[in-house]
Design an enzyme around this catalytic site. Structure first.
Site, short mmCIF file in Angstrom:
data_model
loop_
_atom_site.label_atom_id
_atom_site.label_comp_id
_atom_site.label_asym_id
_atom_site.label_seq_id
_atom_site.Cartn_x
_atom_site.Cartn_y
_atom_site.Cartn_z
N TRP A 214 71.33 -42.59 53.76
CA TRP A 214 70.96 -44.29 52.73
C TRP A 214 69.65 -43.91 53.38
CZ3 TRP A 214 74.61 -48.89 52.27
CH2 TRP A 214 75.58 -48.10 51.54
FE1 SF4 Z 1 70.95 -43.72 57.35
FE2 SF4 Z 1 70.77 -44.42 59.98
FE3 SF4 Z 1 71.69 -45.59 57.99
FE4 SF4 Z 1 73.17 -44.28 58.75
S1 SF4 Z 1 72.42 -46.42 59.45
S2 SF4 Z 1 72.06 -44.58 56.88
S3 SF4 Z 1 72.42 -42.96 59.34
S4 SF4 Z 1 69.52 -44.67 57.87
#
Ligand code: SF4
Ligand code: SF4
Length: 151
Positions: free
Chosen positions: A43
Protein backbone atom coordinates in the site's frame (compact mmCIF):
# COMPACT_ATOMS: atom_id res chain seq x y z
CA UNK A 1 7.40 2.82 -3.97
CA UNK A 2 7.25 -0.59 -2.27
CA UNK A 3 9.51 -1.65 0.54
CA UNK A 4 12.39 -4.07 0.88
CA UNK A 5 14.42 -5.27 3.86
CA UNK A 6 18.16 -5.13 4.42
CA UNK A 7 18.54 -8.60 5.84
CA UNK A 8 21.84 -7.80 7.52
CA UNK A 9 20.14 -5.15 9.65
CA UNK A 10 16.92 -7.03 10.42
CA UNK A 11 16.84 -8.94 13.69
CA UNK A 12 13.54 -10.69 12.99
CA UNK A 13 11.57 -8.89 15.72
CA UNK A 14 8.38 -9.06 13.63
CA UNK A 15 7.10 -5.52 14.24
CA UNK A 16 6.75 -4.92 10.51
CA UNK A 17 4.77 -8.16 10.23
CA UNK A 18 2.36 -7.03 12.95
CA UNK A 19 1.80 -3.57 11.54
CA UNK A 20 1.51 -4.25 7.78
CA UNK A 21 -2.10 -3.70 6.69
CA UNK A 22 -1.51 -5.67 3.51
CA UNK A 23 -0.07 -8.67 5.37
CA UNK A 24 2.87 -8.88 3.00
CA UNK A 25 5.75 -8.55 5.48
CA UNK A 26 6.69 -12.08 6.43
CA UNK A 27 9.54 -13.70 8.34
CA UNK A 28 11.66 -16.07 6.29
CA UNK A 29 11.48 -19.46 8.01
CA UNK A 30 15.06 -20.36 7.25
CA UNK A 31 16.88 -17.09 7.86
CA UNK A 32 14.47 -15.59 10.47
CA UNK A 33 14.56 -12.23 8.72
CA UNK A 34 11.67 -10.20 7.34
CA UNK A 35 10.96 -9.74 3.67
CA UNK A 36 8.25 -8.27 1.51
CA UNK A 37 6.55 -11.25 -0.11
CA UNK A 38 4.64 -9.26 -2.73
CA UNK A 39 5.80 -5.69 -3.47
CA UNK A 40 2.95 -5.29 -5.98
CA UNK A 41 0.48 -5.45 -3.10
CA UNK A 42 2.30 -2.85 -0.99
CA UNK A 43 0.00 0.00 0.00
CA UNK A 44 3.07 2.22 0.34
CA UNK A 45 1.79 3.32 3.72
CA UNK A 46 5.33 3.04 5.15
CA UNK A 47 4.04 1.90 8.51
CA UNK A 48 6.65 -0.85 8.48
CA UNK A 49 9.42 1.59 7.57
CA UNK A 50 8.51 3.82 10.48
CA UNK A 51 8.00 0.96 12.91
CA UNK A 52 11.25 -0.93 12.28
CA UNK A 53 13.55 -0.37 15.27
CA UNK A 54 16.60 -1.45 13.25
CA UNK A 55 15.99 0.94 10.32
CA UNK A 56 16.19 -2.16 8.18
CA UNK A 57 13.43 -1.29 5.73
CA UNK A 58 13.94 0.92 2.71
CA UNK A 59 11.69 1.89 -0.14
CA UNK A 60 12.49 1.49 -3.78
CA UNK A 61 10.66 2.96 -6.77
CA UNK A 62 9.62 0.93 -9.75
CA UNK A 63 12.21 1.28 -12.49
CA UNK A 64 9.69 2.67 -14.97
CA UNK A 65 9.31 5.96 -13.09
CA UNK A 66 12.13 6.09 -10.53
CA UNK A 67 15.56 5.89 -12.12
CA UNK A 68 17.90 3.33 -10.63
CA UNK A 69 20.50 4.72 -8.30
CA UNK A 70 18.26 6.85 -6.10
CA UNK A 71 17.80 6.06 -2.44
CA UNK A 72 15.33 6.75 0.35
CA UNK A 73 16.21 6.33 4.00
CA UNK A 74 14.07 6.91 7.04
CA UNK A 75 15.16 7.70 10.57
CA UNK A 76 12.67 7.55 13.41
CA UNK A 77 13.82 9.27 16.58
CA UNK A 78 11.31 8.69 19.35
CA UNK A 79 13.26 10.76 21.89
CA UNK A 80 12.95 13.77 19.61
CA UNK A 81 9.44 12.85 18.48
CA UNK A 82 10.45 13.14 14.85
CA UNK A 83 10.79 11.15 11.69
CA UNK A 84 13.19 12.15 8.94
CA UNK A 85 13.31 11.10 5.32
CA UNK A 86 16.54 11.41 3.38
CA UNK A 87 16.21 11.31 -0.38
CA UNK A 88 19.33 10.84 -2.49
CA UNK A 89 18.84 11.53 -6.17
CA UNK A 90 20.73 9.71 -8.87
CA UNK A 91 22.75 12.85 -9.63
CA UNK A 92 23.93 13.00 -6.01
CA UNK A 93 21.56 15.70 -4.72
CA UNK A 94 20.26 15.03 -1.23
CA UNK A 95 17.07 16.36 0.32
CA UNK A 96 16.00 15.83 3.89
CA UNK A 97 12.56 16.25 5.39
CA UNK A 98 11.77 16.05 9.09
CA UNK A 99 8.27 15.77 10.52
CA UNK A 100 6.88 15.45 14.03
CA UNK A 101 5.42 12.04 14.84
CA UNK A 102 2.81 10.93 17.28
CA UNK A 103 3.97 7.92 19.25
CA UNK A 104 0.81 6.47 20.71
CA UNK A 105 1.46 3.48 22.97
CA UNK A 106 0.08 0.14 21.75
CA UNK A 107 -3.41 -0.50 23.08
CA UNK A 108 -4.00 3.10 24.17
CA UNK A 109 -6.48 3.92 21.41
CA UNK A 110 -10.12 3.30 22.34
CA UNK A 111 -12.17 1.10 20.03
CA UNK A 112 -15.48 2.41 18.65
CA UNK A 113 -17.38 0.19 21.08
CA UNK A 114 -15.78 2.04 24.01
CA UNK A 115 -17.67 5.20 23.06
CA UNK A 116 -21.33 5.97 23.69
CA UNK A 117 -23.56 5.21 20.73
CA UNK A 118 -24.36 8.38 18.74
CA UNK A 119 -27.97 9.56 18.71
CA UNK A 120 -30.13 9.43 15.59
CA UNK A 121 -29.52 13.11 14.78
CA UNK A 122 -25.87 12.33 14.14
CA UNK A 123 -26.88 10.64 10.90
CA UNK A 124 -28.06 13.98 9.51
CA UNK A 125 -24.99 15.90 10.62
CA UNK A 126 -22.18 16.83 8.29
CA UNK A 127 -19.73 16.25 11.16
CA UNK A 128 -17.60 13.15 11.37
CA UNK A 129 -17.48 11.15 14.59
CA UNK A 130 -16.08 13.16 17.51
CA UNK A 131 -15.95 16.40 15.56
CA UNK A 132 -15.38 19.12 16.54
CA UNK A 133 -14.24 18.14 20.06
CA UNK A 134 -11.57 15.70 18.88
CA UNK A 135 -10.09 18.52 16.81
CA UNK A 136 -9.92 20.65 19.96
CA UNK A 137 -11.98 23.45 18.43
CA UNK A 138 -15.44 24.73 19.33
CA UNK A 139 -16.74 24.51 15.79
CA UNK A 140 -15.41 23.76 12.35
CA UNK A 141 -14.40 26.68 10.13
CA UNK A 142 -16.97 27.48 7.45
CA UNK A 143 -17.23 29.84 4.52
CA UNK A 144 -19.55 32.81 5.08
CA UNK A 145 -22.85 32.34 3.17
CA UNK A 146 -21.83 35.08 0.73
CA UNK A 147 -18.90 32.95 -0.44
CA UNK A 148 -20.87 29.77 -0.53
CA UNK A 149 -22.83 30.41 -3.73
CA UNK A 150 -22.66 28.19 -6.75
CA UNK A 151 -21.37 29.86 -9.90
FE1 SF4 B 1 3.86 -1.84 2.29
FE2 SF4 B 1 5.10 -1.66 4.64
FE3 SF4 B 1 2.68 -0.56 4.34
FE4 SF4 B 1 3.00 -3.23 4.40
S1 SF4 B 1 3.39 -1.78 6.11
S2 SF4 B 1 1.73 -2.08 2.96
S3 SF4 B 1 4.96 -3.49 3.31
S4 SF4 B 1 4.59 0.05 3.29
FE1 SF4 C 1 13.27 -6.93 10.74
FE2 SF4 C 1 12.66 -4.36 11.13
FE3 SF4 C 1 10.76 -6.11 10.46
FE4 SF4 C 1 11.89 -6.19 12.92
S1 SF4 C 1 10.61 -4.54 12.06
S2 SF4 C 1 11.44 -7.96 11.54
S3 SF4 C 1 13.98 -5.61 12.41
S4 SF4 C 1 12.53 -5.51 9.18
Amino acid sequence: MPTFVYMTRCDGCGQCVDICPSDIMHIDRTYRRAYNIEPNFCWECYSCVKACPQHAIDVRGYADFAPLGHKVRVLREEEKGSISWKIRYRDGRVKEFTFPIRTTPWGSIKSPSDYEAPDADALNSAMLAHEPTALKVEKLPALPPSRNKQV
